[in-house]
Design a protein around this motif. Structure first.
Motif, PDB file in Angstrom:
ATOM      1  N   ARG A 217       1.907   6.832  -2.401  1.00  0.00           N
ATOM      2  CA  ARG A 217       0.574   7.058  -1.847  1.00  0.00           C
ATOM      3  C   ARG A 217       0.649   7.984  -0.651  1.00  0.00           C
ATOM      4  NH1 ARG A 217      -3.174   1.860  -0.982  1.00  0.00           N
ATOM      5  NH2 ARG A 217      -4.163   3.448   0.322  1.00  0.00           N
TER       6      ARG A 217
ATOM      7  N   THR B 136       0.921   3.998  -5.794  1.00  0.00           N
ATOM      8  CA  THR B 136      -0.249   3.887  -6.662  1.00  0.00           C
ATOM      9  C   THR B 136       0.215   4.109  -8.097  1.00  0.00           C
ATOM     10  OG1 THR B 136      -2.494   4.727  -7.083  1.00  0.00           O
ATOM     11  CG2 THR B 136      -0.830   6.349  -6.483  1.00  0.00           C
TER      12      THR B 136
ATOM     13  N   GLY C 112       0.050   6.168   2.446  1.00  0.00           N
ATOM     14  CA  GLY C 112       0.874   4.979   2.641  1.00  0.00           C
ATOM     15  C   GLY C 112       1.425   4.880   4.045  1.00  0.00           C
TER      16      GLY C 112
ATOM     17  N   GLY D  33       0.793  -1.231   0.000  1.00  0.00           N
ATOM     18  CA  GLY D  33       0.000   0.000   0.000  1.00  0.00           C
ATOM     19  C   GLY D  33       0.817   1.267   0.000  1.00  0.00           C
TER      20      GLY D  33
END
Length: 404
Positions: free
Chosen positions: A91, A72, A94, A69
């Motif tokens: 991100r 992106t 994140g 995560g």
């Protein structure tokens, strides 16, 4: 001379090259995150070129940090020569961190995302930092900021950085704190107390160093490799970035430039703190019969200060010019950043007078540094305190950070 189409190199472009070795996977991940974080929209091929890693290594690392995560991917860019490229971005959600500034007259707590954006803040003013209540206050302010977060984001918040002045217990007399406060502060283990209250990992920083790091991140590309930083606040917070590294020293309190001895306009030898600071201005205003309290600075009628303000700016400029010269005689730097908690227009006047004072120094062959305004002002120490743990956890390739 040969020409190149390469853009000017940012300081975070240097030192990010990965090494092809199975045992350095974590270092390579950080190299990739650094390239992505400081070059938004790069492609796989760009990352391989900038990091020095093989394309297949980059692809494998991107897959891992995507699952974690941290990044992106944008829409595929078509219509160019070669294979279509997919832009990659860090991100914002994140990871998060909390930054705290324990100041002489206030405490600030901010929540920062991975894009170094302040997404929540709390601030409380006081006459002096009270050891009996301040830890609880920080805990309450942190709880309020965490309560604003979505549940899925809270698991991405693991760090708190705390910035404060050098030797706060030994200098409490500067804010007329009760004598008992010195012993109370000496007994506090700030990191342990805040870890217990917040459940976060705590890192402690000097306020000037934290603010200096925040300034480095706030600079537009290409970021400077070396500069000297001053935050004109109730006293002077200062820092030095040299060759892309924050100069913290063995105790974390190096670059304490406000303590440099200078001669004031009356011919007295004293620390620069006592001339080039808001505290000095408040004292001068009081002598002129003008009341200006520290906790209402944003409401001051600066236009009414007249000659008192004018003389303070002049004296600040002369003193800072001497500090700048002495510092740059040791640390070669062609750039000086002046940030402050005062209005931008007043800071601009101070910068102009400082540049003039530097030009008047009776020193042969002195190459005067450029003096520019800072980007963050009053929140710089808290922002830097939040940024440093994030940087060291996810980006830094220093062995001490990788091993921690």
């Amino acid at each position: 001379m040969s020409s190149t189409t390469e853009p000017p190199r940012d300081i975070f472009d240097a030192g990010t090259r990965g090494l092809q070795h199975h045992g350095l996977r974590r270092a390579n991940e950080r190299a990739v995150l650094t390239v992505v974080g400081f070059n938004p929209g790069v492609s796989n091929a760009d990352i391989a070129r900038l990091s020095g890693l093989a394309p297949q290594t980059v692809s494998a690392i991107l897959a891992d940090i995507d699952r974690a995560g941290m990044i992106t991917r944008g829409e595929v860019l078509r219509g160019r020569r070669g294979q279509p490229a997919t832009p990659i971005y860090l991100r914002a959600d994140g990871a998060f961190s909390i930054g705290v500034e324990i100041g002489w007259r206030h405490v600030s707590v901010v929540r920062l995302n991975m894009h170094a954006e302040v997404v929540g803040q709390q601030r409380r003013a006081y006459d002096y930092p009270d050891a009996r209540t301040l830890i609880d206050d920080i805990g309450e302010m942190t709880y309020a900021l965490v309560a604003e977060m979505e549940p899925e984001d809270r698991v991405r918040l693991v760090d708190m950085g705390v910035s404060m002045p050098s030797n706060l217990p030994g200098n409490l007399q500067l804010v007329q704190a009760p004598e008992e406060q010195r012993s109370l502060w000496q007994e506090i283990d700030i990191a342990a107390e805040l870890a217990q209250r917040t459940g976060l990992e705590i890192s402690l920083f000097n306020d000037g160093n934290a603010a200096c790091w925040a300034e480095l991140i706030a600079f537009p590309r290409p970021r400077p490799a070396t500069f000297v930083y001053f935050l004109i606040s109730h006293h002077i917070a200062a820092g030095i970035v040299s060759e892309g590294s924050l100069w913290e020293g063995p105790t974390g309190n190096s670059a304490n430039l406000g303590s440099m001895l200078v001669m004031d306009s009356a011919g007295h030898l004293q620390a620069a703190h006592f001339v080039a600071s808001i505290t000095s201005l408040i004292n001068r205003l009081a002598e002129a019969g003008i009341t200006a309290t520290p906790d209402t600075l944003e409401d001051w009628d600066w236009s009414s200060f007249g000659s008192v303000l004018d003389q303070w700016i002049e004296d600040c400029a002369v003193v800072l010019a001497r500090v700048v010269f002495n510092t740059t005689a040791v640390i070669e730097s062609g750039l000086v950043v002046i940030d402050s908690i005062i209005p931008d227009a007043i800071t601009g006047r101070l910068i102009d007078r400082l540049s003039f004072a530097l030009s008047q120094l009776p020193v042969a062959s002195y190459q005067q540094p450029e003096v520019v305004a800072g980007h963050l002002g009053v929140l710089a120490p808290a922002i830097g305190a939040a940024e440093l743990p994030l940087y060291r956890r996810y980006f830094s390739r220093a062995l001490v950070d990788i091993a921690s």
